[in-house]
Write a protein that holds these residues in place. Sequence first.
Motif, PDB file in Angstrom:
ATOM      1  N   VAL A 150      -7.573  -1.986   4.650  1.00  0.00           N
ATOM      2  CA  VAL A 150      -7.517  -3.637   4.751  1.00  0.00           C
ATOM      3  C   VAL A 150      -6.695  -4.014   5.655  1.00  0.00           C
ATOM      4  O   VAL A 150      -7.029  -5.244   6.196  1.00  0.00           O
ATOM      5  CB  VAL A 150      -7.614  -3.986   3.183  1.00  0.00           C
ATOM      6  N   ILE A 177      -3.649   1.856  -4.903  1.00  0.00           N
ATOM      7  CA  ILE A 177      -4.382   1.981  -3.496  1.00  0.00           C
ATOM      8  C   ILE A 177      -3.691   2.985  -2.655  1.00  0.00           C
ATOM      9  O   ILE A 177      -2.147   2.828  -2.332  1.00  0.00           O
ATOM     10  CB  ILE A 177      -4.238   0.616  -3.002  1.00  0.00           C
ATOM     11  N   ASN A 178      -4.491   3.836  -2.010  1.00  0.00           N
ATOM     12  CA  ASN A 178      -3.749   4.778  -1.262  1.00  0.00           C
ATOM     13  C   ASN A 178      -4.440   4.672   0.113  1.00  0.00           C
ATOM     14  O   ASN A 178      -3.906   5.309   1.266  1.00  0.00           O
ATOM     15  CB  ASN A 178      -3.877   6.205  -1.611  1.00  0.00           C
ATOM     16  N   THR A 179      -5.456   4.171   0.401  1.00  0.00           N
ATOM     17  CA  THR A 179      -6.227   3.713   1.481  1.00  0.00           C
ATOM     18  C   THR A 179      -5.718   2.445   2.185  1.00  0.00           C
ATOM     19  O   THR A 179      -6.337   1.481   1.741  1.00  0.00           O
ATOM     20  CB  THR A 179      -7.662   3.945   1.420  1.00  0.00           C
ATOM     21  N   PRO A 180      -4.975   2.176   3.492  1.00  0.00           N
ATOM     22  CA  PRO A 180      -4.674   1.239   4.055  1.00  0.00           C
ATOM     23  C   PRO A 180      -5.467   0.222   4.956  1.00  0.00           C
ATOM     24  O   PRO A 180      -5.243  -0.407   5.656  1.00  0.00           O
ATOM     25  CB  PRO A 180      -3.386   1.477   4.639  1.00  0.00           C
ATOM     26  N   TYR A 216       0.764  -1.265  -0.016  1.00  0.00           N
ATOM     27  CA  TYR A 216       0.231  -0.125   0.073  1.00  0.00           C
ATOM     28  C   TYR A 216       0.799   1.435   0.054  1.00  0.00           C
ATOM     29  O   TYR A 216       0.353   2.238  -0.719  1.00  0.00           O
ATOM     30  CB  TYR A 216      -1.077  -0.192   1.262  1.00  0.00           C
ATOM     31  N   ASN A 218       1.854   2.394  -3.137  1.00  0.00           N
ATOM     32  CA  ASN A 218       0.678   2.767  -4.042  1.00  0.00           C
ATOM     33  C   ASN A 218       0.671   1.695  -5.129  1.00  0.00           C
ATOM     34  O   ASN A 218       0.369   1.770  -6.182  1.00  0.00           O
ATOM     35  CB  ASN A 218       0.914   4.031  -4.895  1.00  0.00           C
ATOM     36  N   THR A 219       0.762   0.332  -4.755  1.00  0.00           N
ATOM     37  CA  THR A 219       0.475  -0.711  -5.675  1.00  0.00           C
ATOM     38  C   THR A 219      -1.076  -0.823  -6.091  1.00  0.00           C
ATOM     39  O   THR A 219      -1.814  -0.703  -5.265  1.00  0.00           O
ATOM     40  CB  THR A 219       0.704  -1.986  -4.790  1.00  0.00           C
ATOM     41  N   ARG A 220      -1.206  -0.778  -7.325  1.00  0.00           N
ATOM     42  CA  ARG A 220      -2.530  -0.951  -8.031  1.00  0.00           C
ATOM     43  C   ARG A 220      -3.183   0.287  -7.807  1.00  0.00           C
ATOM     44  O   ARG A 220      -4.549   0.541  -7.782  1.00  0.00           O
ATOM     45  CB  ARG A 220      -3.411  -2.239  -7.568  1.00  0.00           C
TER      46      ARG A 220
END
Length: 255
Positions: A94, A89-92, A82, A85-87
């Motif tokens: 999960v 995604i900025n909100t961690p 995260y 910024n994989t894929r």
Amino acid sequence: MSHLDQVASHRTSDTIEQGNGNHHHTEAKYGGGQSVARYLTAGGTPADSSNPAFPVYHRKLGNPSPLGLLGFGGTTFLLSLYNVNTRGINTPNVILGPALAYGGLAQLIAGIEEWVCGNTFAGTAFSSYGAFWISFACLYIPQFKIADAYAVAGEFDNAVGLFLAMWGVITFIFFLACWKSSIALCALFGCLDVTFWLLTAAFLAPNAKCGIAGGAMGIVTAFIAFYIALAGMLTPDTSYYTLPTGDLSRAKKNE
């Protein structure tokens, strides 16, 4: 003579025999029956072959280190993905589940088991980082409203940065304490310490590049943890080969 007395008169005492490198346990004989022999492990417990798919471990206590390392490495790997910024995604958020269950609870269990085994260093490390992941997850649980308590813009990021700096100091202490263990473990704590300080800079500066660099270093740290965990599971009882970790415990003696 009663029936119980007759049984007692035919009973022989238990014996432990040594033969062909294996321990045998000779059961008591009742009423002239044949003795029943069972193989004993080196730990003194009967060898259980009821589940042939799993090897028999010849020890009283299992090794909890792989559990702690996988819990730590797996959660670190996910959060680091995260951070880079994989894929997109900025909100961690999960990460909350793995942080509480695998990185948190599983590591705490491993730490307690290490205390039972008499390993102070591993017990302290796993318990500490288990507590880290639980406390980190608490920062982002909406019901706790920790972020909402900071009304000033940027104050929460500064608070998280100081939180990470504290763990940078703690990790450096572990790094100093592991020099007599193995090269792999020294590399783990060294990379982890760099990860914490990069993430600290990312929150305090703030600097997005430091966050990405911290995520990349976290991925490296996670794979080192995976390697050490695998090395701990590849024992002569379970594998045809082992992995080197660079044992440093005898380096001073060999000089």
